[in-house]
Design an enzyme around this catalytic site. Structure first.
Site, mmCIF file in Angstrom:
data_model
loop_
_atom_site.group_PDB
_atom_site.id
_atom_site.type_symbol
_atom_site.label_atom_id
_atom_site.label_comp_id
_atom_site.label_asym_id
_atom_site.label_seq_id
_atom_site.Cartn_x
_atom_site.Cartn_y
_atom_site.Cartn_z
ATOM 1 N N TYR A 1 -15.288 -3.432 7.232
ATOM 2 C CA TYR A 1 -13.978 -2.815 7.434
ATOM 3 C C TYR A 1 -13.533 -2.952 8.890
ATOM 4 O O TYR A 1 -12.385 -3.328 9.169
ATOM 5 C CB TYR A 1 -14.035 -1.343 7.039
ATOM 6 C CG TYR A 1 -12.752 -0.603 7.326
ATOM 7 C CD1 TYR A 1 -11.625 -0.799 6.533
ATOM 8 C CD2 TYR A 1 -12.658 0.282 8.392
ATOM 9 C CE1 TYR A 1 -10.432 -0.137 6.799
ATOM 10 C CE2 TYR A 1 -11.478 0.953 8.673
ATOM 11 C CZ TYR A 1 -10.372 0.752 7.871
ATOM 12 O OH TYR A 1 -9.198 1.406 8.136
ATOM 13 N N SER B 1 -6.838 -0.133 12.723
ATOM 14 C CA SER B 1 -7.669 1.056 12.857
ATOM 15 C C SER B 1 -8.467 0.980 14.147
ATOM 16 O O SER B 1 -8.829 -0.115 14.611
ATOM 17 C CB SER B 1 -8.637 1.170 11.678
ATOM 18 O OG SER B 1 -9.600 2.185 11.895
ATOM 19 N N GLY C 1 -0.677 7.875 0.227
ATOM 20 C CA GLY C 1 -1.006 7.971 1.634
ATOM 21 C C GLY C 1 0.159 7.689 2.560
ATOM 22 O O GLY C 1 1.311 8.009 2.263
ATOM 23 N N ILE C 2 -0.155 7.053 3.713
ATOM 24 C CA ILE C 2 0.883 6.857 4.712
ATOM 25 C C ILE C 2 1.933 5.853 4.265
ATOM 26 O O ILE C 2 3.087 5.922 4.701
ATOM 27 C CB ILE C 2 0.295 6.457 6.077
ATOM 28 C CG1 ILE C 2 -0.331 5.074 6.038
ATOM 29 C CG2 ILE C 2 -0.688 7.482 6.576
ATOM 30 C CD1 ILE C 2 -0.729 4.567 7.416
ATOM 31 N N GLY C 3 1.574 4.927 3.388
ATOM 32 C CA GLY C 3 2.559 3.981 2.893
ATOM 33 C C GLY C 3 3.646 4.678 2.103
ATOM 34 O O GLY C 3 4.847 4.422 2.283
ATOM 35 N N GLY D 1 0.822 -1.201 0.000
ATOM 36 C CA GLY D 1 0.000 0.000 0.000
ATOM 37 C C GLY D 1 0.857 1.252 0.000
ATOM 38 O O GLY D 1 0.523 2.262 0.615
ATOM 39 N N ALA D 2 1.978 1.202 -0.730
ATOM 40 C CA ALA D 2 2.970 2.281 -0.691
ATOM 41 C C ALA D 2 2.887 3.214 -1.889
ATOM 42 O O ALA D 2 3.798 4.008 -2.110
ATOM 43 C CB ALA D 2 4.376 1.699 -0.584
#
Length: 278
Positions: free
Chosen positions: A157, A131, A14-16, A10-11
């Site tokens: 989720y 989360s 966003g945060i990735g 997930g890079a």
């Protein structure tokens, strides 16, 4: 600080992506993984690092990714299972699983499993981006892991994020004495592309200009992933623990106190993925 080889899923955004930038700047060998070829290649080109394209809604992609990583990286010090998201109406993948369940839980579970020998030999840390939604919306029903009976996007989720925490606990229980450390964390409410394809009220909340002013930036939120990736398990953080704001979470889901739930979720995930039990 000794340089580490760090794989981040997930890079592409966003945060990735932000964690990849910070860790690369700190001198680590970062490997970025993402679903979007254009975005993942852009991050890879920006940093001059290896990149892999894998769509976690296709388990064949996960298996190919694991094989490619094994061939290229005999040592992996950190596997950051960061890919995930909340989606809209119930959707089945080509593998026959609910999209939210597969992308957030089954795919990282499979990737970790396929890399276990490399991770144990490396004494690796395995980090799950979870989360606080796990506590708010999650509930693991072992006879209905995909919420066939009561599906909503946020419930699916929340449960998938609870799965991440339970997976962390069970990974620690089974493999910590073989060298693996594991942690899960809540990154905060981040102004990113999260929920951009959910098509529900969560997308409207995250897309609100006013709400985004109150959210954390990806740069700040990535700091917790960076802290775990660079930290020393047993010294800077404890294996098997779920963190919020770099501290063990005070408010946790009741099911995370039940080791039988974590154990049965692991066994059922192995069964669904048709993985041999050894």
């Amino acid at each position: 600080m000794e340089a580490k080889t760090i794989v981040i899923t997930g890079a592409s955004d966003g945060i990735g992506a932000e964690a990849a930038r910070q860790l690369h700047h700190h001198g680590h060998q970062v490997v970025v993984v993402g679903r979007s070829a254009s975005k993942t290649n852009a991050v890879g080109d920006e940093l001059g690092v290896d990149r892999h394209i894998a769509d976690f809604s296709r388990l064949a992609d996960v298996r190919r990714l694991a094989a490619d990583l094994r061939a290229a990286r005999p040592r992996i010090d950190v596997l950051a299972n960061n890919a995930g998201g909340i989606f809209g109406d119930r959707t089945k993948t080509g593998d026959g699983f609910d999209l939210t369940f597969q992308v957030n839980h089954l795919a990282p579970f499979l990737l970790t499993h396929l890399l276990l020998d490399v991770l144990t030999t490396s004494g690796a840390s395995v980090i799950q981006t979870s989360s606080a939604g796990a506590r708010l919306f999650g509930n693991v029903a072992l006879d209905d892991l995909e919420h066939d009976r009561d599906f909503t996007p946020q419930r699916a989720y929340g449960t998938a994020k609870l799965d991440n925490i339970l997976f962390t606990q069970e990974l620690h229980r089974r493999f910590h004495d073989r060298g693996i450390s594991a942690a899960a964390f809540h990154p905060g409410t981040v102004a990113s592309n999260f929920a951009s394809s959910s098509g529900n009220f969560v997308q409207r909340v995250y897309g609100s200009r006013l709400t985004r002013l109150l959210m954390s930036t990806p740069q700040k939120a990535a700091g917790q992933l960076v802290w775990l990736a660079e930290g020393r398990p047993g010294t800077d953080w404890e294996s098997g623990v779920y963190y919020e704001r770099r501290k063990p979470a005070k408010r946790i889901h009741p099911q995370t106190r039940d080791s039988n739930v974590a154990r049965q979720l692991w066994d059922e995930s192995m069964h669904l993925l048709k993985l041999p039990r050894g």
